[in-house]
Every structure is written in structure tokens, then in C-alpha cells.
Write a protein that holds these residues in place. Structure first.
Motif, PDB file in Angstrom:
ATOM      1  N   PHE A   1     -38.074  31.162  -0.301  1.00 17.38           N
ATOM      2  CA  PHE A   1     -37.195  31.256   0.871  1.00 17.38           C
ATOM      3  C   PHE A   1     -37.047  29.858   1.466  1.00 17.38           C
ATOM      4  O   PHE A   1     -37.968  29.039   1.369  1.00 17.38           O
TER       5      PHE A   1
ATOM      6  N   THR B   1     -36.521  28.236   5.117  1.00 15.31           N
ATOM      7  CA  THR B   1     -36.530  28.626   6.530  1.00 15.31           C
ATOM      8  C   THR B   1     -35.413  27.879   7.273  1.00 15.31           C
ATOM      9  O   THR B   1     -34.832  26.926   6.751  1.00 15.31           O
TER      10      THR B   1
ATOM     11  N   VAL C   1     -40.496  28.054   1.253  1.00 18.27           N
ATOM     12  CA  VAL C   1     -41.658  28.957   1.231  1.00 18.27           C
ATOM     13  C   VAL C   1     -41.662  29.722  -0.092  1.00 18.27           C
ATOM     14  O   VAL C   1     -40.726  30.472  -0.382  1.00 18.27           O
TER      15      VAL C   1
ATOM     16  N   ALA D   1     -42.763  32.606  -1.589  1.00 16.18           N
ATOM     17  CA  ALA D   1     -43.295  33.874  -1.057  1.00 16.18           C
ATOM     18  C   ALA D   1     -44.056  34.645  -2.120  1.00 16.18           C
ATOM     19  O   ALA D   1     -45.130  35.202  -1.855  1.00 16.18           O
TER      20      ALA D   1
ATOM     21  N   PRO E   1     -53.394  40.555   2.177  1.00 10.96           N
ATOM     22  CA  PRO E   1     -53.369  40.041   3.540  1.00 10.96           C
ATOM     23  C   PRO E   1     -51.934  39.832   4.025  1.00 10.96           C
ATOM     24  O   PRO E   1     -51.004  39.805   3.212  1.00 10.96           O
ATOM     25  N   SER E   2     -51.797  39.642   5.321  1.00 14.05           N
ATOM     26  CA  SER E   2     -50.488  39.375   5.897  1.00 14.05           C
ATOM     27  C   SER E   2     -49.898  38.109   5.256  1.00 14.05           C
ATOM     28  O   SER E   2     -50.606  37.125   5.073  1.00 14.05           O
ATOM     29  N   GLY E   3     -48.651  38.180   4.878  1.00 14.81           N
ATOM     30  CA  GLY E   3     -48.004  37.019   4.277  1.00 14.81           C
ATOM     31  C   GLY E   3     -48.229  36.878   2.785  1.00 14.81           C
ATOM     32  O   GLY E   3     -47.862  35.862   2.185  1.00 14.81           O
ATOM     33  N   SER E   4     -48.796  37.903   2.151  1.00 15.78           N
ATOM     34  CA  SER E   4     -49.073  37.788   0.706  1.00 15.78           C
ATOM     35  C   SER E   4     -47.854  38.178  -0.145  1.00 15.78           C
ATOM     36  O   SER E   4     -47.946  38.194  -1.369  1.00 15.78           O
ATOM     37  N   GLY E   5     -46.762  38.528   0.507  1.00 14.26           N
ATOM     38  CA  GLY E   5     -45.532  38.760  -0.248  1.00 14.26           C
ATOM     39  C   GLY E   5     -45.310  40.205  -0.671  1.00 14.26           C
ATOM     40  O   GLY E   5     -44.461  40.485  -1.525  1.00 14.26           O
ATOM     41  N   LYS E   6     -46.024  41.133  -0.035  1.00 16.68           N
ATOM     42  CA  LYS E   6     -45.887  42.552  -0.413  1.00 16.68           C
ATOM     43  C   LYS E   6     -44.455  43.041  -0.167  1.00 16.68           C
ATOM     44  O   LYS E   6     -43.843  43.644  -1.044  1.00 16.68           O
ATOM     45  N   SER E   7     -43.947  42.775   1.059  1.00 17.86           N
ATOM     46  CA  SER E   7     -42.592  43.245   1.381  1.00 17.86           C
ATOM     47  C   SER E   7     -41.569  42.515   0.528  1.00 17.86           C
ATOM     48  O   SER E   7     -40.570  43.106   0.102  1.00 17.86           O
ATOM     49  N   THR E   8     -41.817  41.235   0.273  1.00 20.10           N
ATOM     50  CA  THR E   8     -40.882  40.472  -0.567  1.00 20.10           C
ATOM     51  C   THR E   8     -40.815  41.088  -1.960  1.00 20.10           C
ATOM     52  O   THR E   8     -39.718  41.292  -2.507  1.00 20.10           O
TER      53      THR E   8
ATOM     54  N   ARG F   1     -38.879  44.295  -1.815  1.00 18.59           N
ATOM     55  CA  ARG F   1     -37.435  44.055  -1.639  1.00 18.59           C
ATOM     56  C   ARG F   1     -36.803  43.536  -2.927  1.00 18.59           C
ATOM     57  O   ARG F   1     -35.645  43.829  -3.219  1.00 18.59           O
TER      58      ARG F   1
ATOM     59  N   HIS G   1     -51.190  47.870   4.613  1.00 15.29           N
ATOM     60  CA  HIS G   1     -52.304  46.965   4.936  1.00 15.29           C
ATOM     61  C   HIS G   1     -53.628  47.686   4.749  1.00 15.29           C
ATOM     62  O   HIS G   1     -54.681  47.067   4.778  1.00 15.29           O
TER      63      HIS G   1
ATOM     64  N   HIS H   1     -50.002  32.917  -0.053  1.00 13.88           N
ATOM     65  CA  HIS H   1     -49.647  31.488  -0.188  1.00 13.88           C
ATOM     66  C   HIS H   1     -50.014  30.860  -1.506  1.00 13.88           C
ATOM     67  O   HIS H   1     -50.969  30.111  -1.577  1.00 13.88           O
TER      68      HIS H   1
HETATM   69  N1  LIG Z   1     -36.292  35.812   4.987  1.00 13.87           N
HETATM   70  C1  LIG Z   1     -37.316  34.946   4.951  1.00 13.87           C
HETATM   71  N2  LIG Z   1     -37.134  33.642   5.219  1.00 13.87           N
HETATM   72  C2  LIG Z   1     -38.155  32.769   5.159  1.00 13.87           C
HETATM   73  N3  LIG Z   1     -39.414  33.111   4.826  1.00 13.87           N
HETATM   74  C3  LIG Z   1     -39.656  34.390   4.565  1.00 13.87           C
HETATM   75  C4  LIG Z   1     -38.631  35.384   4.607  1.00 13.87           C
HETATM   76  N4  LIG Z   1     -39.176  36.600   4.278  1.00 13.87           N
HETATM   77  C5  LIG Z   1     -40.478  36.371   4.059  1.00 13.87           C
HETATM   78  N5  LIG Z   1     -40.779  35.054   4.213  1.00 13.87           N
HETATM   79  C6  LIG Z   1     -42.076  34.418   4.026  1.00 13.87           C
HETATM   80  O1  LIG Z   1     -42.592  34.861   2.779  1.00 13.87           O
HETATM   81  C7  LIG Z   1     -43.990  35.086   2.869  1.00 13.87           C
HETATM   82  C8  LIG Z   1     -44.298  36.511   2.448  1.00 13.87           C
HETATM   83  O2  LIG Z   1     -43.770  37.397   3.432  1.00 13.87           O
HETATM   84  P1  LIG Z   1     -43.837  38.980   3.278  1.00 13.87           P
HETATM   85  O3  LIG Z   1     -43.202  39.569   4.489  1.00 13.87           O
HETATM   86  O4  LIG Z   1     -43.314  39.367   1.966  1.00 13.87           O
HETATM   87  O5  LIG Z   1     -45.415  39.235   3.288  1.00 13.87           O
HETATM   88  P2  LIG Z   1     -46.219  40.574   3.552  1.00 13.87           P
HETATM   89  O6  LIG Z   1     -47.408  40.529   2.649  1.00 13.87           O
HETATM   90  O7  LIG Z   1     -45.322  41.745   3.428  1.00 13.87           O
HETATM   91  O8  LIG Z   1     -46.660  40.361   5.058  1.00 13.87           O
HETATM   92  P3  LIG Z   1     -47.092  41.423   6.189  1.00 13.87           P
HETATM   93  O9  LIG Z   1     -48.258  42.166   5.608  1.00 13.87           O
HETATM   94  O10 LIG Z   1     -47.475  40.575   7.352  1.00 13.87           O
HETATM   95  O11 LIG Z   1     -45.903  42.304   6.445  1.00 13.87           O
HETATM   96  C9  LIG Z   1     -44.399  34.754   4.291  1.00 13.87           C
HETATM   97  O12 LIG Z   1     -44.892  33.440   4.322  1.00 13.87           O
HETATM   98  C10 LIG Z   1     -43.094  34.874   5.056  1.00 13.87           C
HETATM   99  O13 LIG Z   1     -43.081  34.022   6.170  1.00 13.87           O
END
Ligand SMILES: Nc1ncnc2c1ncn2[C@@H]1O[C@H](COP(=O)(O)OP(=O)(O)OP(=O)(O)O)[C@@H](O)[C@H]1O
Length: 250
Positions: A11, A13, A19, A21, A40-47, A50, A192, A210
Motif C-alpha cells: 500500500f 499511504t 507499506v 502489508a 497480531p494487529s497489523g499482520s495483514g489478516k484483513s488485507t 480482501r 483476533h 511487518h
Molecule cells: N488502504 C491501506 N492503505 C495503507 N496501508 C494500509 C491499507 N490497508 C492496510 N494497510 C496497512 O497494511 C498493514 C496490514 O493491515 P491489515 O488491516 O490487513 O492488518 P490486520 O492484521 O487485519 O489488522 P487488525 O487485526 O488490526 O485489523 C497495516 O500496516 C496497515 O496499516
């Protein structure tokens, strides 16, 4: 059924930072698996979810579903998000029939199918209510019924129970797993909660932050319905939580 082939996503920003992801994800999910993504938070699960759904495109690699490259959301897949994705101006029944309307199913058939799902999720008496008249758990039940109404082959769920209180969350986990045991579909579920993952999944994928990478892949070979208090449940829970703890500290 779902093949994630060496997928990375970068991504950019608003401030121009790059980033990474998720990095070099290789994952195959079979028909009728119930897979939980934890990390953990930010590990890219939602990415990663998607990317599988086709809501975003990989920077590198490819996602394939049923042998075809994913180029956008598929009509044989449905999604449920944490925030209740109901249309506030439609009744519960009309929210559940929405996907069937788009498929031009006859109204009587739409109602029959939607009412059967509302019955299954204990909402039959609320079919004429508007979403604001429901509790959080009921709204999420309605959102799940809406997603299932189109008989999706794949259900993608992003922290669907994250906003619910603990007791409602337990009930929703039980309802979902009862549904899945009776009518198995492929489910990819982000959470989580390691406990939730061990309660629900046939397989738990653990991701590191990360960049987001898959660090472990656990088969949960416990029969359904699962008992949170049995030793085997505890052993799976402990093993995954310990690894999650290590990964989070790195
Ligand atoms: N649209 C975006 N633009 C920029 N960075 C993004 C975007 N979407 C996600 N990120 C970054 O990608 C990384 C992974 O984010 P993601 O939301 O996939 O993690 P996650 O594991 O689902 O987090 P959480 O458990 O907190 O929901 C993070 O560093 C986030 O800041």
C-alpha cells in the motif's frame, strides 16, 4: 478451491510511505474447510481476506478461486464484516432477500428462502423490523442470513463477532458452527481470538506482522460440537497462543 499464489500487497499511504502489508503468501484452501486467520494487529489478516475476495488486487502473485484468477468480487462468494452491513431503510426480511432480488428470484421464493434462514438464526419474529430495532447480535445474525441467502460457495468473514459482548459472541459462534456442520461451505474467517479460532476452525493460519507472512498452519482435529473445557481444546489453544505471543514480540 482458493489458491493464493506467492501474493504480496504493497500500500502507499497518503504521506507517500510504502507499506508491505502481506509478503509472499502461499496458501491453498480446500472445499468445505473452515479456515481462521489469526495474528497480531497489523499482520495483514484483513488485507489477505480482501485479496481473496477480490476487493483489492495483489501487487505480486495471483489469487485463484475454483481455478479462475480473481478479478473482483465473485457472485458465488459472500462477505460479512464487523460492522453490521445491513441497509438501514430495509426491513430485516428485505435485507435478507436483497441478493435474491438481484438474481431475479420470484418474490414468493425469495420470502420462503429468507424466512427459512431467519428461522435458523432465531429472527423469524423480527422479519418486519428495521435494523435499528435489533440488538447488535441480532443485526449480525441478520447480516449472516443475508450473506447465506445467495447460497455462496465461499463465505468471507472479517471479525464478524468482534463488536459483540462475550456471551452473545459465544452464542453466535455456536450458531455459525451449527450452520456450517449442517451445510458445509468454505469459510475464511479473520479473528483476533485464538479461542474463537480453535472453537470454529478446521484449520488455523497464524500470521506475523511487518510484513504479514504465514508463520504457522495448524489442523484442528477436534470433533464438533467442540468443548472449550476439554484437554485437547486447551492443548491447541495453548500451542497457538504461545506462538502468537512469540510472533507478537518479534
Ligand atoms: N488502504 C491501506 N492503505 C495503507 N496501508 C494500509 C491499507 N490497508 C492496510 N494497510 C496497512 O497494511 C498493514 C496490514 O493491515 P491489515 O488491516 O490487513 O492488518 P490486520 O492484521 O487485519 O489488522 P487488525 O487485526 O488490526 O485489523 C497495516 O500496516 C496497515 O496499516
Amino acid at each position: 478451491m482458493i489458491e493464493v499464489q506467492r501474493v504480496s500487497k504493497v500500500f502507499h499511504t497518503e504521506k507517500g510511505q510504502r507499506v508491505l502489508a502481506v509478503n509472499d503468501i502461499q496458501l491453498e484452501i480446500d472445499h468445505q474447510e473452515f479456515v481462521c486467520l489469526v495474528g497480531p494487529s497489523g499482520s495483514g489478516k484483513s488485507t489477505l481476506l480482501r485479496l481473496m475476495e477480490g476487493l483489492i488486487e495483489p501487487t505480486e502473485g495471483q489469487v485463484r478461486v475454483l481455478g479462475e484468477p480473481v478479478r473482483g468480487p465473485r457472485s458465488d462468494a459472500a462477505m460479512v464484516f464487523q460492522e453490521y452491513s445491513l441497509m438501514p431503510w430495509r426491513t430485516v426480511l428485505d435485507n435478507v432477500t436483497f441478493g435474491l432480488e438481484l438474481r431475479q428470484v420470484k418474490r414468493a421464493e425469495q420470502k420462503k428462502q429468507a424466512m427459512a434462514l431467519l428461522q435458523r438464526f432465531g429472527l423469524q419474529d423480527f422479519s418486519q423490523c428495521l435494523p435499528y430495532e435489533l440488538s447488535g447480535g441480532m443485526k449480525q445474525r441478520a447480516a449472516i442470513a443475508r450473506a447465506l441467502a445467495v447460497s455462496p460457495k465461499i463465505l468471507y468473514m472479517d471479525e464478524p463477532f468482534g463488536a459483540l459482548d462475550a456471551y452473545t459472541r459465544y452464542q453466535m459462534q455456536q450458531d455459525l458452527i451449527d450452520y456450517w456442520v449442517a451445510d458445509k461451505r468454505t469459510i475464511v474467517f479473520v479473528t483476533h481470538s485464538v479461542e474463537e479460532a480453535v472453537f470454529l476452525a478446521t484449520r488455523v493460519i497464524l500470521m506475523s506482522p511487518h510484513p504479514g507472512e504465514i508463520v504457522a498452519d495448524y489442523a484442528i482435529d477436534l470433533p464438533y460440537p467442540r468443548n472449550r473445557w476439554c484437554d485437547k481444546f486447551g492443548a491447541h489453544f495453548k500451542e497457538i497462543l504461545q506462538r502468537l505471543d512469540e510472533v507478537s514480540r518479534q
